[in-house]
Design a protein around this motif. Structure first.
Motif, short mmCIF file in Angstrom:
data_model
loop_
_atom_site.label_atom_id
_atom_site.label_comp_id
_atom_site.label_asym_id
_atom_site.label_seq_id
_atom_site.Cartn_x
_atom_site.Cartn_y
_atom_site.Cartn_z
N ILE A 1 -26.57 -6.93 -62.56
CA ILE A 1 -27.65 -6.63 -63.51
C ILE A 1 -28.15 -7.95 -64.07
O ILE A 1 -27.40 -8.68 -64.72
N ASP A 2 -29.44 -8.24 -63.82
CA ASP A 2 -30.03 -9.45 -64.38
C ASP A 2 -30.49 -9.17 -65.79
O ASP A 2 -31.07 -8.12 -66.08
N GLU A 3 -30.22 -10.10 -66.65
CA GLU A 3 -30.59 -9.98 -68.06
C GLU A 3 -32.08 -10.07 -68.24
O GLU A 3 -32.83 -10.66 -67.57
N PHE B 1 -16.23 -6.01 -65.02
CA PHE B 1 -17.06 -6.01 -66.23
C PHE B 1 -16.19 -6.24 -67.47
O PHE B 1 -16.47 -7.12 -68.29
N LEU B 2 -15.11 -5.47 -67.57
CA LEU B 2 -14.19 -5.64 -68.71
C LEU B 2 -13.56 -7.03 -68.71
O LEU B 2 -13.38 -7.64 -69.75
N GLU C 1 -24.10 -11.50 -70.69
CA GLU C 1 -24.81 -11.81 -69.45
C GLU C 1 -23.84 -11.93 -68.28
O GLU C 1 -24.14 -11.46 -67.17
N ALA C 2 -22.69 -12.56 -68.51
CA ALA C 2 -21.69 -12.71 -67.44
C ALA C 2 -21.16 -11.34 -67.03
O ALA C 2 -21.00 -11.06 -65.83
N ALA C 3 -20.88 -10.48 -68.01
CA ALA C 3 -20.37 -9.14 -67.69
C ALA C 3 -21.40 -8.34 -66.90
O ALA C 3 -21.07 -7.72 -65.89
N LEU C 4 -22.64 -8.36 -67.35
CA LEU C 4 -23.70 -7.64 -66.64
C LEU C 4 -23.94 -8.26 -65.26
O LEU C 4 -24.17 -7.54 -64.29
#
Length: 194
Positions: free
Chosen positions: A192-194, A151-152, A184-187
């Motif tokens: 996790i879908d945006e 994520f980071l 969005e890429a991090a999620l």
């Protein structure tokens, strides 16, 4: 001779700017003292070495980031907390670019070794949220610390590329129009879908 507090702040600010611009290893004490407008001796009255100064700045920046993440930890849902955190990380970069770049992009490996034995780090905050999200089914399965690092990484890589290849990729510091894509890429790395 007692050092003046005002010099300490000027030295810390100058060191962050030098470390962020030139990298930790390439920065000399002379560079910092000149940027701060103080003598080398004045710098040494506040900090016994570049290493002590660098460790202190790293700890300060990491503590600030951890506090910012922890402030969003209890959002209603883990997905909401992670979304808020992602946008806040990008905002922090714009608010304090030198501290952010030094602490998260250019800090020397020795800086991590200077952390207290039991600190609450950004990855710890993220891992707790991710575990909560795994329990609720919002976050994909996997090692929470590895997922926190992913994520980071999704947040930091565009910043690192914009620093190392200016003009070739999006200028994250000067333009927030790609923030939604970065978040969005991090999620997405967490399922996790945006």
């Amino acid at each position: 001779m007692t050092p003046r507090p005002s010099q300490r702040e000027a030295i810390m600010s100058a060191a962050l700017a030098c470390f962020a611009r030139n990298g930790y290893d390439a920065t000399r004490i002379r560079d910092i003292s000149q940027a701060a407008g103080v003598s080398d001796g004045a710098l040494y009255r506040h900090f016994t070495s570049k290493e002590v100064l660098g460790r202190g700045l790293h700890m300060q920046a990491i503590s600030t980031l951890t506090a910012e993440l922890a402030a969003r930890e209890q959002a209603e849902s883990p997905a909401d907390a992670l979304r808020e955190i992602a946008f806040r990380v990008l905002a922090l970069y714009r608010e304090r670019p030198d501290a952010f770049v030094f602490a998260l992009v250019q800090a020397p490996p020795s800086a991590a070794g200077s952390m207290p034995a039991d600190p609450d780090l950004p990855v710890d905050v993220l891992a707790r949220i991710i575990k909560r999200g795994q329990v609720s089914g919002d976050v994909r399965a996997g090692n929470p610390r590895v997922l926190a690092a992913s994520f980071l990484g999704c947040l930091l890589q565009p910043i690192a590329l914009s620093l190392s290849a200016p003009g070739c990729v999006h200028d994250v510091l000067g333009d927030n129009t790609a923030d939604d894509t970065i978040v969005e890429a991090a999620l997405g790395s967490l399922g996790i879908d945006e």
